[in-house]
Scaffold this active site. Sequence first.
Site, mmCIF file in Angstrom:
data_model
loop_
_atom_site.group_PDB
_atom_site.id
_atom_site.type_symbol
_atom_site.label_atom_id
_atom_site.label_comp_id
_atom_site.label_asym_id
_atom_site.label_seq_id
_atom_site.Cartn_x
_atom_site.Cartn_y
_atom_site.Cartn_z
ATOM 1 N N LYS A 1 4.958 11.724 2.788
ATOM 2 C CA LYS A 1 6.383 12.016 2.854
ATOM 3 C C LYS A 1 7.044 11.652 1.536
ATOM 4 C CE LYS A 1 8.278 10.719 6.863
ATOM 5 N NZ LYS A 1 9.036 9.960 7.846
ATOM 6 N N ASP B 1 -1.863 9.909 1.574
ATOM 7 C CA ASP B 1 -0.448 9.740 1.920
ATOM 8 C C ASP B 1 0.192 8.867 0.857
ATOM 9 O OD1 ASP B 1 -0.708 10.910 4.527
ATOM 10 O OD2 ASP B 1 -1.713 9.076 5.150
ATOM 11 N N MET C 1 6.528 0.372 11.627
ATOM 12 C CA MET C 1 7.461 1.512 11.587
ATOM 13 C C MET C 1 8.764 1.184 12.328
ATOM 14 S SD MET C 1 4.721 4.524 12.517
ATOM 15 C CE MET C 1 4.185 3.739 14.028
HETATM 16 N N1 SAH Z 1 -2.429 2.497 9.223
HETATM 17 C C1 SAH Z 1 -1.443 1.571 8.689
HETATM 18 C C2 SAH Z 1 -0.131 1.657 9.429
HETATM 19 C C3 SAH Z 1 0.521 3.031 9.365
HETATM 20 S S1 SAH Z 1 2.119 3.054 10.090
HETATM 21 C C4 SAH Z 1 -2.019 0.157 8.721
HETATM 22 O O1 SAH Z 1 -3.050 -0.086 9.347
HETATM 23 O O2 SAH Z 1 -1.444 -0.721 8.064
HETATM 24 C C5 SAH Z 1 3.134 2.663 8.705
HETATM 25 C C6 SAH Z 1 3.783 1.310 8.904
HETATM 26 O O3 SAH Z 1 2.877 0.272 8.536
HETATM 27 C C7 SAH Z 1 5.007 1.060 8.058
HETATM 28 O O4 SAH Z 1 6.155 1.612 8.664
HETATM 29 C C8 SAH Z 1 5.061 -0.452 8.053
HETATM 30 O O5 SAH Z 1 5.600 -0.951 9.259
HETATM 31 C C9 SAH Z 1 3.591 -0.822 8.035
HETATM 32 N N2 SAH Z 1 3.093 -1.137 6.687
HETATM 33 C C10 SAH Z 1 2.162 -0.460 5.989
HETATM 34 N N3 SAH Z 1 1.892 -1.072 4.815
HETATM 35 C C11 SAH Z 1 2.672 -2.173 4.779
HETATM 36 C C12 SAH Z 1 2.861 -3.222 3.842
HETATM 37 N N4 SAH Z 1 2.176 -3.277 2.703
HETATM 38 N N5 SAH Z 1 3.755 -4.207 4.144
HETATM 39 C C13 SAH Z 1 4.437 -4.182 5.296
HETATM 40 N N6 SAH Z 1 4.306 -3.217 6.223
HETATM 41 C C14 SAH Z 1 3.441 -2.227 5.968
#
Ligand code: SAH
Length: 244
Positions: free
Chosen positions: A56, A34, A170
């Site tokens: 996306k 992704d 999110m």
């Molecule tokens: N599996 C991922 C989350 C997927 S949902 C995890 O464990 O981190 C995607 C959301 O994760 C984004 O909308 C945001 O809210 C958060 N996110 C992912 N990477 C991030 C980052 N480096 N800094 C802040 N938020 C992050």
Amino acid sequence: MKNVYLTGAGPGDVELLTLKAHRVICEADVIIYDRLANPEILEMSKDGCEFIYVGKEDGRHSVPQDEINNIIYQNSLKHNIVVRLKGGDPFVFGRGGEEALYLYSKGVEFEVIPGITSAISAPAYAGIPVTHRGIAVSFRVVTGHESPNKKESQISWDNFKTDDTIVFLMGLHNLSKISSKLIEIGKSKDYPVAVISRGTTKKQQVVVGTLENIVDKSKGIPTPALIVVGQVVSLREQLEWFRG
Ligand code: SAH
């Protein structure tokens, strides 16, 4: 050895990749990925490794989950080592469970390699411990994708009346609704909130505010971003350590 690895890429800082994820990325015949917080990870792969992007693009729709499931399956027939790479942890809002169920239904062997989720690591890099003795005895990781105005919300907002930490993933586009909802259930307007953008990367930005002013203060902040609500946010004043 033939296998599909549902692999966590970690939150952004490439050194937060696990040794196991690193090993399978180096061995992969194909990496299905992704939008990653750190694309440098792909450079670790061997010569000839194929890359398939299923995330996306800005302004475009993402590849439907059914199609992603099928891409993983078709590649498992062609290749020995298939890495399905996902930001953070594959089972924390990563739809890794759905992909695993699909592979199970097809009789394909798979392994799950957990990753460091942004839900705890972005706060950590912002100097915010998600639990802290005397301040927060638990933390919840909640989807902010579901609008709090939705009639049949699956989120139990009444559970958020305590001082325990809430991390919304999110949720940036729903921040105003989330803040209003938390005020509506009884939190004070000056309750601490942080928005952390691109956490753990060199581009990390942190905005600290209150339920009342966080929407204004964080206007225009880039994604990916998460929201931390809780008294623990105040610890950042002393614990901020990451300089990017
Ligand atoms: N599996 C991922 C989350 C997927 S949902 C995890 O464990 O981190 C995607 C959301 O994760 C984004 O909308 C945001 O809210 C958060 N996110 C992912 N990477 C991030 C980052 N480096 N800094 C802040 N938020 C992050």
